[in-house]
Scaffold this motif. Structure first.
Motif, mmCIF file in Angstrom:
data_model
loop_
_atom_site.group_PDB
_atom_site.id
_atom_site.type_symbol
_atom_site.label_atom_id
_atom_site.label_comp_id
_atom_site.label_asym_id
_atom_site.label_seq_id
_atom_site.Cartn_x
_atom_site.Cartn_y
_atom_site.Cartn_z
ATOM 1 N N LEU A 41 37.577 47.423 74.415
ATOM 2 C CA LEU A 41 36.445 47.218 73.507
ATOM 3 C C LEU A 41 35.185 47.866 74.057
ATOM 4 O O LEU A 41 34.400 48.462 73.309
ATOM 5 C CB LEU A 41 36.224 45.716 73.303
ATOM 6 N N LEU A 42 34.970 47.776 75.359
ATOM 7 C CA LEU A 42 33.790 48.406 75.948
ATOM 8 C C LEU A 42 33.847 49.923 75.836
ATOM 9 O O LEU A 42 32.845 50.582 75.541
ATOM 10 C CB LEU A 42 33.668 47.982 77.420
ATOM 11 N N ASP A 43 35.037 50.504 76.051
ATOM 12 C CA ASP A 43 35.174 51.958 75.904
ATOM 13 C C ASP A 43 34.888 52.389 74.478
ATOM 14 O O ASP A 43 34.198 53.392 74.243
ATOM 15 C CB ASP A 43 36.585 52.381 76.325
ATOM 16 N N GLU A 44 35.389 51.618 73.529
ATOM 17 C CA GLU A 44 35.127 51.972 72.126
ATOM 18 C C GLU A 44 33.656 51.846 71.783
ATOM 19 O O GLU A 44 33.099 52.652 71.031
ATOM 20 C CB GLU A 44 35.965 51.060 71.223
ATOM 21 N N LEU A 45 33.008 50.820 72.368
ATOM 22 C CA LEU A 45 31.574 50.652 72.116
ATOM 23 C C LEU A 45 30.789 51.814 72.690
ATOM 24 O O LEU A 45 29.867 52.343 72.042
ATOM 25 C CB LEU A 45 31.105 49.332 72.739
ATOM 26 N N TYR A 46 31.144 52.269 73.896
ATOM 27 C CA TYR A 46 30.460 53.423 74.479
ATOM 28 C C TYR A 46 30.679 54.675 73.633
ATOM 29 O O TYR A 46 29.761 55.498 73.469
ATOM 30 C CB TYR A 46 30.962 53.655 75.898
ATOM 31 N N ALA A 47 31.898 54.839 73.075
ATOM 32 C CA ALA A 47 32.168 56.019 72.231
ATOM 33 C C ALA A 47 31.326 55.981 70.968
ATOM 34 O O ALA A 47 30.795 56.999 70.525
ATOM 35 C CB ALA A 47 33.660 56.056 71.888
ATOM 36 N N LEU A 48 31.188 54.793 70.371
ATOM 37 C CA LEU A 48 30.347 54.679 69.175
ATOM 38 C C LEU A 48 28.903 55.009 69.491
ATOM 39 O O LEU A 48 28.212 55.676 68.712
ATOM 40 C CB LEU A 48 30.456 53.272 68.598
ATOM 41 N N GLU A 49 28.437 54.568 70.645
ATOM 42 C CA GLU A 49 27.060 54.872 71.011
ATOM 43 C C GLU A 49 26.881 56.381 71.209
ATOM 44 O O GLU A 49 25.850 56.952 70.824
ATOM 45 C CB GLU A 49 26.688 54.122 72.294
ATOM 46 N N ALA A 50 27.899 57.042 71.807
ATOM 47 C CA ALA A 50 27.792 58.496 71.990
ATOM 48 C C ALA A 50 27.785 59.219 70.660
ATOM 49 O O ALA A 50 27.025 60.168 70.455
ATOM 50 C CB ALA A 50 28.960 58.985 72.866
ATOM 51 N N ASP A 51 28.625 58.755 69.704
ATOM 52 C CA ASP A 51 28.641 59.373 68.379
ATOM 53 C C ASP A 51 27.315 59.198 67.671
ATOM 54 O O ASP A 51 26.814 60.100 67.005
ATOM 55 C CB ASP A 51 29.773 58.777 67.544
ATOM 56 N N MET A 52 26.725 58.023 67.828
ATOM 57 C CA MET A 52 25.431 57.789 67.182
ATOM 58 C C MET A 52 24.371 58.703 67.774
ATOM 59 O O MET A 52 23.483 59.193 67.068
ATOM 60 C CB MET A 52 25.027 56.323 67.351
ATOM 61 N N GLY A 53 24.454 58.981 69.080
ATOM 62 C CA GLY A 53 23.492 59.909 69.689
ATOM 63 C C GLY A 53 23.669 61.323 69.180
ATOM 64 O O GLY A 53 22.703 62.034 68.916
ATOM 65 N N MET A 54 24.918 61.761 68.980
ATOM 66 C CA MET A 54 25.166 63.101 68.443
ATOM 67 C C MET A 54 24.695 63.196 67.005
ATOM 68 O O MET A 54 24.174 64.221 66.577
ATOM 69 C CB MET A 54 26.662 63.428 68.540
ATOM 70 N N GLU A 55 24.878 62.154 66.212
ATOM 71 C CA GLU A 55 24.427 62.185 64.819
ATOM 72 C C GLU A 55 22.924 62.357 64.745
ATOM 73 O O GLU A 55 22.382 63.034 63.880
ATOM 74 C CB GLU A 55 24.853 60.907 64.114
ATOM 75 N N SER A 56 22.214 61.698 65.636
ATOM 76 C CA SER A 56 20.760 61.828 65.605
ATOM 77 C C SER A 56 20.316 63.240 65.965
ATOM 78 O O SER A 56 19.285 63.721 65.511
ATOM 79 C CB SER A 56 20.129 60.821 66.587
ATOM 80 N N GLU A 57 21.097 63.957 66.787
ATOM 81 C CA GLU A 57 20.732 65.316 67.152
ATOM 82 C C GLU A 57 21.151 66.322 66.084
ATOM 83 O O GLU A 57 20.393 67.201 65.706
ATOM 84 C CB GLU A 57 21.387 65.680 68.494
ATOM 85 N N VAL A 58 22.387 66.244 65.552
ATOM 86 C CA VAL A 58 22.900 67.234 64.597
ATOM 87 C C VAL A 58 22.479 66.907 63.185
ATOM 88 O O VAL A 58 22.171 67.777 62.389
ATOM 89 C CB VAL A 58 24.444 67.320 64.718
ATOM 90 N N GLY A 59 22.465 65.649 62.836
ATOM 91 C CA GLY A 59 22.108 65.262 61.470
ATOM 92 C C GLY A 59 23.297 64.947 60.629
ATOM 93 O O GLY A 59 23.170 64.434 59.532
ATOM 94 N N VAL A 60 24.529 65.368 61.035
ATOM 95 C CA VAL A 60 25.746 65.118 60.274
ATOM 96 C C VAL A 60 26.676 64.289 61.147
ATOM 97 O O VAL A 60 26.885 64.635 62.312
ATOM 98 C CB VAL A 60 26.452 66.436 59.868
ATOM 99 N N PRO A 61 27.243 63.212 60.647
ATOM 100 C CA PRO A 61 28.162 62.412 61.462
ATOM 101 C C PRO A 61 29.319 63.246 61.949
ATOM 102 O O PRO A 61 29.757 64.190 61.288
ATOM 103 C CB PRO A 61 28.613 61.304 60.502
ATOM 104 N N SER A 62 29.808 62.889 63.120
ATOM 105 C CA SER A 62 30.896 63.661 63.720
ATOM 106 C C SER A 62 32.169 63.572 62.913
ATOM 107 O O SER A 62 32.938 64.518 62.863
ATOM 108 C CB SER A 62 31.151 63.153 65.144
ATOM 109 N N TYR A 63 32.398 62.435 62.237
ATOM 110 C CA TYR A 63 33.633 62.327 61.463
ATOM 111 C C TYR A 63 33.551 63.099 60.156
ATOM 112 O O TYR A 63 34.549 63.273 59.458
ATOM 113 C CB TYR A 63 33.962 60.843 61.184
#
Length: 234
Positions: A164-186
């Protein structure tokens, strides 16, 4: 017969300790009064001896003073004896009162003991123990009910917290990328070929068609016929 043998007299009750103490106290008070009178007489003789010249007269005054002094010593001895008797009677009275208090205390204790025995017949230690055990069982059942009602649904019990902690860290990383690119990674395409396969049409610009343009336009990229544009003549 009464004239011959006489009439039987009623016996007086024996004096109690308090009566005897009161009588002795009165005697002691009378002795104290006599001692005071002798003290006053001795003071008078002492004054006469001081004023009288040595001689037969002074010796006579001294003899009377000696007699009075002997009487005073006798009365003082009697007074001390009476005080000792009063003290002994007071001790006896104190002991008697203590025994009476002890008797009353024993009577009160017996009455209280009888009442306690009657009350203890209605209360049994086994019943108290059983009641305590039953209350503890009820409290345990109540806690189990509360835990059951507070349990979350559809949550498996064998969840690994590390995953669960690994998944939470991955979600946080995806949210950081979305804020930079503007488009969700998925939503981003994995390859350029995927972007070409989408081949989405461009959004209309909203400009009016030029005059004289015919409605016989070629089909658009999706294969749909073009929408005819109305021309406005001046």
């Amino acid at each position: 017969m009464k004239r011959v043998f006489g009439v039987k007299k009623d016996k007086e009750p024996p004096p109690n300790v308090q009566d005897a103490s009161d009588r002795i106290t009165k005697r002691g008070d009378s002795v104290d009064e006599k001692i005071k009178k002798l003290d006053a007489e001795l003071s008078r003789y002492k004054e006469q001896i001081r004023k009288t010249r040595p001689g037969p007269a002074q010796e006579a005054v001294k003899a009377r003073a000696m007699r009075v002094l002997k009487q005073k010593r006798m009365y003082e001895g009697q007074r001390d004896m009476l005080y000792n008797q009063t003290f002994n009677l007071d001790q006896v009275a104190f002991a008697s009162e203590g025994i009476k208090d002890a008797q009353q205390t024993m009577s009160a204790l017996k009455s209280a003991n009888k009442e306690l025995k009657g009350m203890m017949k209605t209360v049994k230690i086994q019943d108290i123990d059983s009641l305590q055990d039953e209350m503890m069982d009820l409290m345990d059942v109540s806690n189990e009910i509360q835990e059951t009602l507070g349990r979350s649904y559809n949550v498996p019990d064998d969840i690994d917290e590390d995953e669960l902690l690994d998944e939470l860290y991955a979600l946080e990383a995806d949210m950081g990328m979305e804020s930079e690119v503007g488009v969700p990674s998925y939503l981003q395409p994995d390859k350029e070929s995927d972007l070409e396969e989408l081949n989405l049409p461009s959004a209309p610009t909203g400009h009016a068609a030029p005059a004289g343009r015919t409605n016989t336009q070629a089909d658009d990229e999706l294969g749909l016929p073009a929408v005819p544009h109305a021309s406005i003549r001046s």
